[in-house]
Write a protein that holds these residues in place. Sequence first.
Motif, PDB file in Angstrom:
ATOM      1  N   ARG A   1      -2.651   0.609  -4.420  1.00  0.00           N
ATOM      2  CA  ARG A   1      -2.334  -0.699  -3.863  1.00  0.00           C
ATOM      3  C   ARG A   1      -1.541  -1.518  -4.863  1.00  0.00           C
ATOM      4  O   ARG A   1      -1.546  -1.229  -6.063  1.00  0.00           O
ATOM      5  CB  ARG A   1      -3.611  -1.401  -3.420  1.00  0.00           C
ATOM      6  CG  ARG A   1      -4.160  -0.753  -2.161  1.00  0.00           C
ATOM      7  CD  ARG A   1      -5.522  -1.230  -1.716  1.00  0.00           C
ATOM      8  NE  ARG A   1      -5.847  -0.682  -0.410  1.00  0.00           N
ATOM      9  CZ  ARG A   1      -6.257   0.579  -0.193  1.00  0.00           C
ATOM     10  NH1 ARG A   1      -6.413   1.392  -1.202  1.00  0.00           N
ATOM     11  NH2 ARG A   1      -6.519   0.989   1.037  1.00  0.00           N
TER      12      ARG A   1
ATOM     13  N   TYR B   1       0.860  -1.189   0.000  1.00  0.00           N
ATOM     14  CA  TYR B   1       0.000   0.000   0.000  1.00  0.00           C
ATOM     15  C   TYR B   1       0.888   1.226   0.000  1.00  0.00           C
ATOM     16  O   TYR B   1       1.831   1.313   0.804  1.00  0.00           O
ATOM     17  CB  TYR B   1      -0.918  -0.033   1.228  1.00  0.00           C
ATOM     18  CG  TYR B   1      -1.736   1.218   1.442  1.00  0.00           C
ATOM     19  CD1 TYR B   1      -1.562   2.000   2.577  1.00  0.00           C
ATOM     20  CD2 TYR B   1      -2.688   1.624   0.508  1.00  0.00           C
ATOM     21  CE1 TYR B   1      -2.304   3.151   2.783  1.00  0.00           C
ATOM     22  CE2 TYR B   1      -3.431   2.768   0.705  1.00  0.00           C
ATOM     23  CZ  TYR B   1      -3.242   3.523   1.843  1.00  0.00           C
ATOM     24  OH  TYR B   1      -3.985   4.658   2.029  1.00  0.00           O
TER      25      TYR B   1
ATOM     26  N   ARG C   1      -6.967   4.257  10.522  1.00  0.00           N
ATOM     27  CA  ARG C   1      -7.304   3.631   9.233  1.00  0.00           C
ATOM     28  C   ARG C   1      -8.803   3.496   9.074  1.00  0.00           C
ATOM     29  O   ARG C   1      -9.504   3.085   9.996  1.00  0.00           O
ATOM     30  CB  ARG C   1      -6.664   2.250   9.129  1.00  0.00           C
ATOM     31  CG  ARG C   1      -5.191   2.285   8.826  1.00  0.00           C
ATOM     32  CD  ARG C   1      -4.739   1.024   8.159  1.00  0.00           C
ATOM     33  NE  ARG C   1      -5.014  -0.160   8.958  1.00  0.00           N
ATOM     34  CZ  ARG C   1      -4.848  -1.404   8.513  1.00  0.00           C
ATOM     35  NH1 ARG C   1      -4.421  -1.616   7.297  1.00  0.00           N
ATOM     36  NH2 ARG C   1      -5.110  -2.425   9.288  1.00  0.00           N
TER      37      ARG C   1
ATOM     38  N   ARG D   1     -11.243   1.794   6.095  1.00  0.00           N
ATOM     39  CA  ARG D   1     -11.357   1.054   4.834  1.00  0.00           C
ATOM     40  C   ARG D   1     -10.045   1.003   4.071  1.00  0.00           C
ATOM     41  O   ARG D   1      -9.992   1.216   2.854  1.00  0.00           O
ATOM     42  CB  ARG D   1     -12.470   1.645   3.968  1.00  0.00           C
ATOM     43  CG  ARG D   1     -13.857   1.342   4.510  1.00  0.00           C
ATOM     44  CD  ARG D   1     -14.945   2.119   3.803  1.00  0.00           C
ATOM     45  NE  ARG D   1     -14.948   3.507   4.226  1.00  0.00           N
ATOM     46  CZ  ARG D   1     -15.849   4.389   3.809  1.00  0.00           C
ATOM     47  NH1 ARG D   1     -16.799   4.037   2.980  1.00  0.00           N
ATOM     48  NH2 ARG D   1     -15.805   5.630   4.234  1.00  0.00           N
ATOM     49  N   GLY D   2      -8.973   0.750   4.816  1.00  0.00           N
ATOM     50  CA  GLY D   2      -7.678   0.515   4.193  1.00  0.00           C
ATOM     51  C   GLY D   2      -6.844   1.753   3.957  1.00  0.00           C
ATOM     52  O   GLY D   2      -5.649   1.642   3.691  1.00  0.00           O
ATOM     53  N   SER D   3      -7.442   2.944   4.014  1.00  0.00           N
ATOM     54  CA  SER D   3      -6.676   4.174   3.849  1.00  0.00           C
ATOM     55  C   SER D   3      -6.424   4.798   5.213  1.00  0.00           C
ATOM     56  O   SER D   3      -7.219   4.651   6.126  1.00  0.00           O
ATOM     57  CB  SER D   3      -7.429   5.160   2.958  1.00  0.00           C
ATOM     58  OG  SER D   3      -7.554   4.651   1.645  1.00  0.00           O
ATOM     59  N   GLN D   4      -5.297   5.487   5.342  1.00  0.00           N
ATOM     60  CA  GLN D   4      -4.910   6.056   6.629  1.00  0.00           C
ATOM     61  C   GLN D   4      -5.038   7.572   6.595  1.00  0.00           C
ATOM     62  O   GLN D   4      -4.481   8.231   5.715  1.00  0.00           O
ATOM     63  CB  GLN D   4      -3.482   5.638   6.976  1.00  0.00           C
ATOM     64  CG  GLN D   4      -3.146   5.848   8.429  1.00  0.00           C
ATOM     65  CD  GLN D   4      -1.854   5.141   8.838  1.00  0.00           C
ATOM     66  OE1 GLN D   4      -1.031   5.727   9.503  1.00  0.00           O
ATOM     67  NE2 GLN D   4      -1.666   3.890   8.445  1.00  0.00           N
TER      68      GLN D   4
ATOM     69  N   GLY E   1      -0.671  -2.239   9.215  1.00  0.00           N
ATOM     70  CA  GLY E   1      -1.023  -1.007   8.517  1.00  0.00           C
ATOM     71  C   GLY E   1      -0.098   0.166   8.784  1.00  0.00           C
ATOM     72  O   GLY E   1      -0.369   1.276   8.334  1.00  0.00           O
TER      73      GLY E   1
END
Lengths: 113, 113
Positions: free
Chosen positions: A51, A32, B97, B99-102, A99
């Motif tokens: 991604r 990512y 985070r 839904r996968g984005s920070q 993450g």
Amino acid sequence: GENVEQHPSTLSVQEGDSAVIKCTYSDSASNYFPWYKQELGKGPQLIIDIRSNVGEKKDQRIAVTLNKTAKHFSLHITETQPEDSAVYFCAASPYNQGGKLIFGQGTELSVKP
Amino acid sequence: GAVVSQHPSWVICKSGTSVKIECRSLDFQATTMFWYRQFPKQSLMLMATSNEGSKATYEQGVEKDKFLINHASLTLSTLTVTSAHPEDSSFYICSARDRGSQYFGPGTRLTVL
């Protein structure tokens, strides 16, 4: 561990020109890659992310490309405007490490009117 | 995008006192939050990963007894700088985070006199 290198450290362009910032990463398992814009005294703002299963992503004047083989990714800003002036950071997220993000050193972009 | 807030935005304290910084996810729940530290004209350095309902994971070189992290709910993580000294003066930024984005908060400027 993951290491991210970002170039250039400073970039000056004329309004309307394009700007390109490049990053390389060391861990091939990273999956990512976000880009952030940070203005003075503020927190980083997510501007685009990609991604590892995608080679390119575009959002209006901003695009990101990813080359997994070479382990590098780039930010492209077209038709730059003075309000694009800020510090831009790339980051990589190592696989299976909850993450967390490893950041590049930052690029100070100056767009001259 | 998702919104992360921090409080306070700045704080000045005397050497030896403790300071608590709050990080909230406003429109989403975050089981994991991250705390970063940024010195002037430098990149963001990850300090620790904050996990809801469990102990934080600290990066190498970060003193866990000095930087206490509590993630008591799905929308709140706190960082307490204990017995602060002038060298702890910095810009502290949290992220979460969604839904996968920070997404990052606006940061807290800590100045220790």
